[in-house]
Design an enzyme around this catalytic site. Structure first.
Site, short mmCIF file in Angstrom:
data_model
loop_
_atom_site.label_atom_id
_atom_site.label_comp_id
_atom_site.label_asym_id
_atom_site.label_seq_id
_atom_site.Cartn_x
_atom_site.Cartn_y
_atom_site.Cartn_z
CG HIS A 52 -0.35 0.08 2.54
ND1 HIS A 52 0.44 -0.92 3.06
CD2 HIS A 52 -0.40 1.06 3.50
CE1 HIS A 52 0.83 -0.58 4.28
NE2 HIS A 52 0.35 0.61 4.56
CG HIS A 57 4.26 0.13 4.49
ND1 HIS A 57 4.26 -1.22 4.73
CD2 HIS A 57 3.78 0.71 5.61
CE1 HIS A 57 3.80 -1.46 5.95
NE2 HIS A 57 3.50 -0.29 6.50
CG HIS A 110 -4.03 0.08 6.76
ND1 HIS A 110 -4.03 0.62 8.03
CD2 HIS A 110 -2.84 0.44 6.20
CE1 HIS A 110 -2.91 1.27 8.23
NE2 HIS A 110 -2.16 1.19 7.13
#
Length: 253
Positions: A52, A57, A110
């Site tokens: 994502h 990340h 999320h």
């Protein structure tokens, strides 16, 4: 194949799968730790898997690619990453000369675009599922997140789960307020404490372990329903209401 868990930032994990001198990494939120590991092991980076678009990340991706421009990037639609191969539910990715065969599972909740990678007995799940917990619902609906977790809970019990953060002890403290006499949960609390005392990751864990101890995967358990009712003041009518109440409770825990 060998899978390594590389700490990054304050509590992130970058996972690296290596075979025959080649490597695949997931979600490089920070470049130096994974670049140092690749150099130390003299590996050739073949691919980067993104779950994502959150910065913790992907924040190190550009630096990783400057050092390893040959690496292919795989990501869900919505990450706005140049030259990435876009993946969606049901796609497959074959890497490491065929040794690593991953199936893409869409897990909105999320974030709306969130995906995970499953194959070779391993689940690379970003911020959807954590040990004894789950990710916050930032963009999707509570129903989407519950359904995403149900997809993952349906995977084989011996699946090794590699998530994106070291949240285990915090999640266990919350789970114990709900189910303080659960032997599986108490065992995991002891194991997590021992590992963290030695600064070892609590990742991976298995789907089977989590189904016995993660309240977000036990929405129909009487003890979970009773705890939600006591906390919220109303009796939940279905799994969606149990999950929503649990997630809101955890948000302020």
């Amino acid at each position: 194949m060998h899978l390594s868990v590389i700490p990054a930032l304050s509590d992130n994990y970058i996972h690296l799968v290596a075979d025959d001198g080649r490597a695949v990494i997931t979600d490089p939120g920070e470049a130096p730790p994974v670049l140092d590991f690749i150099a130390e092991k003299n590996l050739q980076l073949e691919a980067v898997l993104i779950t994502h678009r959150h910065y913790d990340h992907i924040g190190g991706l550009d630096e990783v690619l400057r050092r390893h421009p040959q690496a292919n990037v795989y990501a869900p639609d919505g990450c706005d990453l140049l030259n990435a191969e876009i993946l969606s539910e049901g796609d497959t990715v074959l890497l490491l000369n065929g040794a690593l065969n991953l199936r893409v599972i869409a897990t909105p909740g999320h974030t709306l675009e969130h995906i995970v990678y499953f194959g070779n007995g391993v689940l690379l799940c970003g911020d959807t599922l954590f040990a004894c917990g789950c990710g916050r619902v930032f963009e999707g609906t509570m129903t989407q997140m519950r359904e995403s977790l149900e997809k993952l809970a349906a995977l084989p019990d011996d699946t090794s789960v590699y998530c994106g953060h070291e949240y285990t002890q915090s999640n266990i403290r919350f789970a114990l307020t709900i189910d303080k006499e659960n032997p599986a949960l108490l065992k995991r609390a002891d194991e997590a404490a021992r590992k963290r005392k030695k600064n070892e990751p609590t990742v991976p864990f298995t789907i089977g372990e989590d189904k016995k101890s993660n309240p977000f995967l036990r929405l129909d358990a009487p003890v979970v329903i009773a705890a939600v009712q006591k906390q919220s003041g109303y009796k939940p009518r279905n799994d969606d209401e149990v999950f929503s109440a649990l997630r809101r409770w955890k948000n302020s825990f």
